[in-house]
Design a protein around this motif. Structure first.
Motif, PDB file in Angstrom:
ATOM      1  N   GLN A  14       0.821  -1.221   0.000  1.00  0.00           N
ATOM      2  CA  GLN A  14       0.000   0.000   0.000  1.00  0.00           C
ATOM      3  C   GLN A  14       0.855   1.272   0.000  1.00  0.00           C
ATOM      4  N   HIS A  15       2.187   1.112  -0.013  1.00  0.00           N
ATOM      5  CA  HIS A  15       3.033   2.313  -0.131  1.00  0.00           C
ATOM      6  C   HIS A  15       3.093   2.684  -1.612  1.00  0.00           C
ATOM      7  N   PRO A  16       2.487   3.819  -1.997  1.00  0.00           N
ATOM      8  CA  PRO A  16       2.369   4.129  -3.423  1.00  0.00           C
ATOM      9  C   PRO A  16       3.705   4.274  -4.132  1.00  0.00           C
ATOM     10  N   CYS A  17       4.745   4.634  -3.412  1.00  0.00           N
ATOM     11  CA  CYS A  17       6.025   4.870  -4.075  1.00  0.00           C
ATOM     12  C   CYS A  17       6.797   3.571  -4.291  1.00  0.00           C
ATOM     13  N   TYR A  18       6.433   2.534  -3.561  1.00  0.00           N
ATOM     14  CA  TYR A  18       7.165   1.269  -3.663  1.00  0.00           C
ATOM     15  C   TYR A  18       6.352   0.204  -4.382  1.00  0.00           C
ATOM     16  N   SER A  19       5.098   0.523  -4.735  1.00  0.00           N
ATOM     17  CA  SER A  19       4.257  -0.479  -5.372  1.00  0.00           C
ATOM     18  C   SER A  19       3.447   0.217  -6.472  1.00  0.00           C
ATOM     19  N   ALA A  27      -2.873   6.721  -1.025  1.00  0.00           N
ATOM     20  CA  ALA A  27      -2.283   8.061  -1.047  1.00  0.00           C
ATOM     21  C   ALA A  27      -1.180   8.186  -0.007  1.00  0.00           C
ATOM     22  N   ARG A  28      -0.349   9.203  -0.196  1.00  0.00           N
ATOM     23  CA  ARG A  28       0.669   9.553   0.807  1.00  0.00           C
ATOM     24  C   ARG A  28       0.512  11.036   1.114  1.00  0.00           C
ATOM     25  N   ILE A  29       1.026  11.424   2.266  1.00  0.00           N
ATOM     26  CA  ILE A  29       1.018  12.848   2.613  1.00  0.00           C
ATOM     27  C   ILE A  29       2.388  13.214   3.146  1.00  0.00           C
ATOM     28  N   HIS A  30       2.900  14.332   2.699  1.00  0.00           N
ATOM     29  CA  HIS A  30       4.146  14.856   3.255  1.00  0.00           C
ATOM     30  C   HIS A  30       3.810  15.972   4.232  1.00  0.00           C
ATOM     31  N   LEU A  31       4.407  15.942   5.394  1.00  0.00           N
ATOM     32  CA  LEU A  31       4.199  17.011   6.380  1.00  0.00           C
ATOM     33  C   LEU A  31       5.390  17.979   6.298  1.00  0.00           C
ATOM     34  N   ARG A  83      -2.018   6.140   3.361  1.00  0.00           N
ATOM     35  CA  ARG A  83      -1.387   5.014   4.054  1.00  0.00           C
ATOM     36  C   ARG A  83       0.033   5.333   4.519  1.00  0.00           C
ATOM     37  N   VAL A  84       0.572   6.442   4.004  1.00  0.00           N
ATOM     38  CA  VAL A  84       1.965   6.774   4.312  1.00  0.00           C
ATOM     39  C   VAL A  84       2.076   8.240   4.714  1.00  0.00           C
ATOM     40  N   VAL A  85       2.763   8.482   5.821  1.00  0.00           N
ATOM     41  CA  VAL A  85       3.098   9.856   6.202  1.00  0.00           C
ATOM     42  C   VAL A  85       4.596  10.014   6.003  1.00  0.00           C
ATOM     43  N   ILE A  87       8.134  12.659   5.660  1.00  0.00           N
ATOM     44  CA  ILE A  87       8.743  13.973   5.924  1.00  0.00           C
ATOM     45  C   ILE A  87       9.850  14.143   4.906  1.00  0.00           C
ATOM     46  N   ALA A  88       9.685  15.150   4.071  1.00  0.00           N
ATOM     47  CA  ALA A  88      10.626  15.346   2.964  1.00  0.00           C
ATOM     48  C   ALA A  88      10.905  16.828   2.793  1.00  0.00           C
ATOM     49  N   GLY A  89      11.145  17.491   3.907  1.00  0.00           N
ATOM     50  CA  GLY A  89      11.567  18.878   3.766  1.00  0.00           C
ATOM     51  C   GLY A  89      10.550  19.911   4.210  1.00  0.00           C
ATOM     52  N   LEU A 116       5.492   5.069   8.108  1.00  0.00           N
ATOM     53  CA  LEU A 116       6.234   6.337   8.222  1.00  0.00           C
ATOM     54  C   LEU A 116       7.428   6.293   7.271  1.00  0.00           C
ATOM     55  N   CYS A 117       7.658   7.416   6.609  1.00  0.00           N
ATOM     56  CA  CYS A 117       8.641   7.486   5.531  1.00  0.00           C
ATOM     57  C   CYS A 117       9.428   8.789   5.666  1.00  0.00           C
ATOM     58  N   LEU A 118      10.682   8.764   5.301  1.00  0.00           N
ATOM     59  CA  LEU A 118      11.536   9.948   5.426  1.00  0.00           C
ATOM     60  C   LEU A 118      12.435  10.070   4.211  1.00  0.00           C
ATOM     61  N   VAL A 140      13.049   4.702   4.385  1.00  0.00           N
ATOM     62  CA  VAL A 140      13.914   5.893   4.398  1.00  0.00           C
ATOM     63  C   VAL A 140      14.579   6.033   3.030  1.00  0.00           C
ATOM     64  N   THR A 141      14.520   7.235   2.506  1.00  0.00           N
ATOM     65  CA  THR A 141      15.221   7.547   1.252  1.00  0.00           C
ATOM     66  C   THR A 141      16.449   8.387   1.581  1.00  0.00           C
ATOM     67  N   ILE A 142      17.595   7.986   1.058  1.00  0.00           N
ATOM     68  CA  ILE A 142      18.802   8.817   1.170  1.00  0.00           C
ATOM     69  C   ILE A 142      19.151   9.286  -0.246  1.00  0.00           C
ATOM     70  N   VAL A 193      15.406   0.772   2.445  1.00  0.00           N
ATOM     71  CA  VAL A 193      16.186   1.962   2.060  1.00  0.00           C
ATOM     72  C   VAL A 193      16.126   2.154   0.550  1.00  0.00           C
ATOM     73  N   LYS A 194      15.685   3.331   0.174  1.00  0.00           N
ATOM     74  CA  LYS A 194      15.702   3.730  -1.236  1.00  0.00           C
ATOM     75  C   LYS A 194      16.810   4.767  -1.394  1.00  0.00           C
ATOM     76  N   VAL A 195      17.542   4.697  -2.475  1.00  0.00           N
ATOM     77  CA  VAL A 195      18.553   5.730  -2.745  1.00  0.00           C
ATOM     78  C   VAL A 195      18.094   6.531  -3.946  1.00  0.00           C
ATOM     79  N   ARG A 266       8.430  13.122  -8.397  1.00  0.00           N
ATOM     80  CA  ARG A 266       9.172  14.300  -7.929  1.00  0.00           C
ATOM     81  C   ARG A 266       8.300  15.144  -6.993  1.00  0.00           C
ATOM     82  N   CYS A 267       7.946  14.534  -5.865  1.00  0.00           N
ATOM     83  CA  CYS A 267       6.922  15.147  -5.009  1.00  0.00           C
ATOM     84  C   CYS A 267       7.410  16.389  -4.278  1.00  0.00           C
ATOM     85  N   ARG A 268       6.483  17.306  -4.063  1.00  0.00           N
ATOM     86  CA  ARG A 268       6.743  18.503  -3.266  1.00  0.00           C
ATOM     87  C   ARG A 268       6.872  18.110  -1.794  1.00  0.00           C
TER      88      ARG A 268
HETATM   89  S1  SF4 Z   1       9.273  10.487   0.975  1.00  0.00           S
HETATM   90 FE1  SF4 Z   1       9.389   9.761  -1.148  1.00  0.00          FE
HETATM   91  S2  SF4 Z   1       9.040   7.565  -0.972  1.00  0.00           S
HETATM   92 FE2  SF4 Z   1       8.316   8.490   0.936  1.00  0.00          FE
HETATM   93  S3  SF4 Z   1       6.139   8.941   0.573  1.00  0.00           S
HETATM   94 FE3  SF4 Z   1       7.242  10.742   0.001  1.00  0.00          FE
HETATM   95  S4  SF4 Z   1       7.569  10.554  -2.211  1.00  0.00           S
HETATM   96 FE4  SF4 Z   1       7.056   8.548  -1.435  1.00  0.00          FE
END
Ligand code: SF4
Length: 430
Positions: A14-19, A27-31, A83-85, A87-89, A116-118, A140-142, A193-195, A266-268
Motif C-alpha cells: 500500500q506504499h504508493p512509491c514502492y508499489s 495516497a501519501r502525505i508529506h508534512l 497510508r503513508v506519512v 517527511i521530505a523537507g 512512516l517514511c523519510l 527511508v530515502t537517502i 532503504v531507497k537511494v 518528484r513530489c513537493r
Molecule cells: S518520501 Fe518519497 S518515498 Fe516516501 S512517501 Fe514521500 S515521495 Fe514517497
C-alpha cells in the motif's frame, strides 16, 4: 540482536512509491515541518511560496509538529486512502531534528498502523537511527549523487557540520561517509532503504552505476534515478535536462546492481494524494489554515511546570529561569505535588534553546512564566507545551489549569519587555 523494524506489521503493497499497483489506490502525505537544510546542492533553490511548482524542496507553508498532526487528522478525514506519512523537507529532516522526531512521535502515537517514511541527504541522520527504529519508521530515502568525493564536489557547494562549513570535495567526503554508514545501519535494522540519485548530465551520469553497486552492497532495496530539473538561480540552471535515452542508459546500467523505481512523481515537500494525482494545490488553503492554529492544552501530559524564584509566586520571565518546578495534581486529594526541579537549557543556541526546552518538558502540558517573548512562545507551543503568562500565586495558576479553567483576568500578563535577568534585547527572550 539490536532492535529491528518489523515491516511485516505494515502492508507494504500500500506504499504508493514502492508499489505500482498501490500507487493507483493509496495516497501519501508529506508534512512540511523541516525548513532548514544542512547542505547546498548545485541544483537546488528552495522556495516556499509557489503552489505551482512540483519538485522536492518546495512547499507553500511550514508547520510546527503540533500543527502538522492536526493537519494530518483533517486530511485523513478528507483522503481516507492515506497510508503513508512522509517527511521530505522542504529542507532536510535532520537539519531540523527536534521538529522531525517530535512529528514522528506524534504521528506514531496517533496512528499506530501508519507507514512512516523519510527522505534525507543522510548527513545528520546517524544519531537518530535508533529512535527511528523504535518508532517503526519503515521507509527511508537517502539522496546520494556520488560515492566519490571528486564527483560529489561538483554537485555540492557546501555542507554545514558541527558548526563548520565544508566546501565542495570536503563537503562531499563527509557527506558520503555519513550516507554510506546510514544506508548500512538503516538496512541492517530492517528499514527499506531507497537511494535517490539526481542525474546531472556531464557531471555524474557515468558515475551513478557505481553508486548503485555500492549501496546494493550495503543493503539498499531500490534506487530512484531522477533527471536533473534545471532550476533558475542555481549553478546548474543552464544545464539541460537528461533526455529519455540518457535516463534509460543510466537505469539499465544501475539495474544490474539494484532494482530501479520508475514511477517517481518528484513530489513537493507538502505533497498529498495519489502519486500521479497530487492534490497539494487543491488543499493549499487547508494547509495554510493550520499555520494559524493555536496549541490546545494537551491533557494527556500529566504535569505543569512553573518559573518561580522561591516556589510561592510565578515571578520569572522565561529567559531568567534556569530551573522550573514541575507539579502534578492528585485528583483524590485535589493537591499539587512537586515531582521534579528541572534545569532549563542556558542562553545561546538561538531557536534550538527553545526546542530543547520543549523537549525537556515533554511531559508538561503548560509552563507558567511571568513573561515570554513572542518568538520562544511560538516555537515552544509548536511542540505542544502551552506557555501561560501570569503573575501571582503558583497555586492559583495550578488550580485554574489543572481544572480546565482560564487564569483569572487579574493575574494574566502579556509580554511587554524583557526581564532584568534576560539576555533579550527588549524583544523577548533570546
Ligand atoms: S518520501 Fe518519497 S518515498 Fe516516501 S512517501 Fe514521500 S515521495 Fe514517497
Amino acid at each position: 540482536m539490536s532492535a529491528q523494524v518489523d515491516t511485516a506489521c505494515f502492508n507494504l503493497d500500500q506504499h504508493p512509491c514502492y508499489s505500482i499497483g498501490g500507487s493507483h489506490q493509496y495516497a501519501r502525505i508529506h508534512l512540511p515541518i523541516a525548513p532548514r537544510c544542512n547542505i547546498q546542492c548545485n541544483y537546488c533553490n528552495r522556495k516556499y511560496d509557489c503552489v505551482n511548482e512540483s519538485r522536492p524542496g518546495v512547499t507553500s507553508r511550514v508547520l510546527s509538529p503540533v500543527q502538522a498532526l492536526a493537519y494530518l487528522e483533517e486530511m485523513m478525514e478528507k483522503i481516507p486512502s492515506i497510508r503513508v506519512v512522509g517527511i521530505a523537507g522542504p529542507g532536510d529532516p535532520f537539519a531540523n531534528p527536534y521538529e522531525t522526531m517530535e512529528t514522528l512521535r506524534l504521528v506514531r502515537n496517533r496512528y499506530p498502523d501508519m507507514m512512516l517514511c523519510l527522505a534525507s541527504n543522510g548527513l545528520h541522520i546517524g544519531p537518530h537511527i535508533d529512535e527511528l527504529v523504535e518508532l517503526q519508521v519503515s521507509h527511508v530515502t537517502i539522496t546520494m549523487n556520488a560515492v566519490d568525493p571528486a564527483v560529489g564536489g561538483l554537485v555540492y557547494a557546501w555542507a554545514r557540520d558541527e558548526g563548520k562549513i565544508l566546501k565542495n570535495a570536503d563537503a562531499a567526503a563527509t557527506l558520503i561517509e555519513r550516507q554510506l554508514d546510514a544506508v548500512k545501519r538503516l538496512a541492517a535494522a530492517g528499514i527499506l532503504v531507497k537511494v535517490n540519485s539526481i542525474v546531472v548530465p556531464g557531471v555524474n551520469d557515468r558515475h551513478i552505476p557505481e553508486i548503485a553497486k555500492v549501496v546494493k552492497g550495503l543493503g539498499a532495496t531500490v534506487m530512484n534515478c531522477i533527471p536533473l530539473c534545471p532550476v533558475q538561480d542555481t549553478p546548474y540552471e543552464n544545464l539541460y535536462e537528461p533526455d529519455g535515452i540518457m535516463m534509460a542508459r543510466v537505469r539499465l546500467q544501475c539495474c544490474e546492481h539494484v532494482s530501479q523505481m520508475s514511477h517517481c512523481a518528484r513530489c513537493r515537500a507538502d505533497a498529498v494524494g495519489l502519486l500521479g494525482e497530487d492534490q497539494s494545490v487543491e488543499f493549499a488553503g487547508t494547509l495554510e489554515s493550520f499555520t494559524e492554529m493555536n496549541t490546545p492544552i494537551d491533557k494527556t501530559r500529566p504535569y505543569i511546570a512553573v518559573a518561580t524564584q522561591e516556589g510561592m509566586l510565578v515571578n520569572l520571565h522565561l529567559g531568567e529561569a534556569n530551573n522550573v518546578i514541575v507539579y502534578s495534581h492528585e485528583p483524590e486529594t485535589d493537591e499539587y505535588e512537586i515531582v521534579d526541579v528541572r534545569a532549563l537549557p542556558g542562553t545561546g543556541g538561538g531557536d534550538d534553546r527553545w526546542k530543547e526546552l520543549a523537549n525537556t518538558l515533554r511531559d508538561c502540558r503548560a509552563l507558567l512564566v511571568s513573561a515570554c517573548g513572542p518568538r520562544p512562545k511560538q516555537i515552544i507551543e509548536g511542540f505542544g507545551l502551552v506557555i501561560v503568562e501570569m503573575e501571582g500565586l503558583v497555586e492559583e495558576g495550578l488550580e485554574a489549569l489543572f481544572h480546565d479553567e482560564e487564569i483569572p483576568a487579574s493575574l494574566q500578563r502579556r509580554f511587554t519587555s524583557c526581564g532584568n535577568g534576560c539576555s533579550g534585547g527588549g524583544n523577548g527572550c533570546s
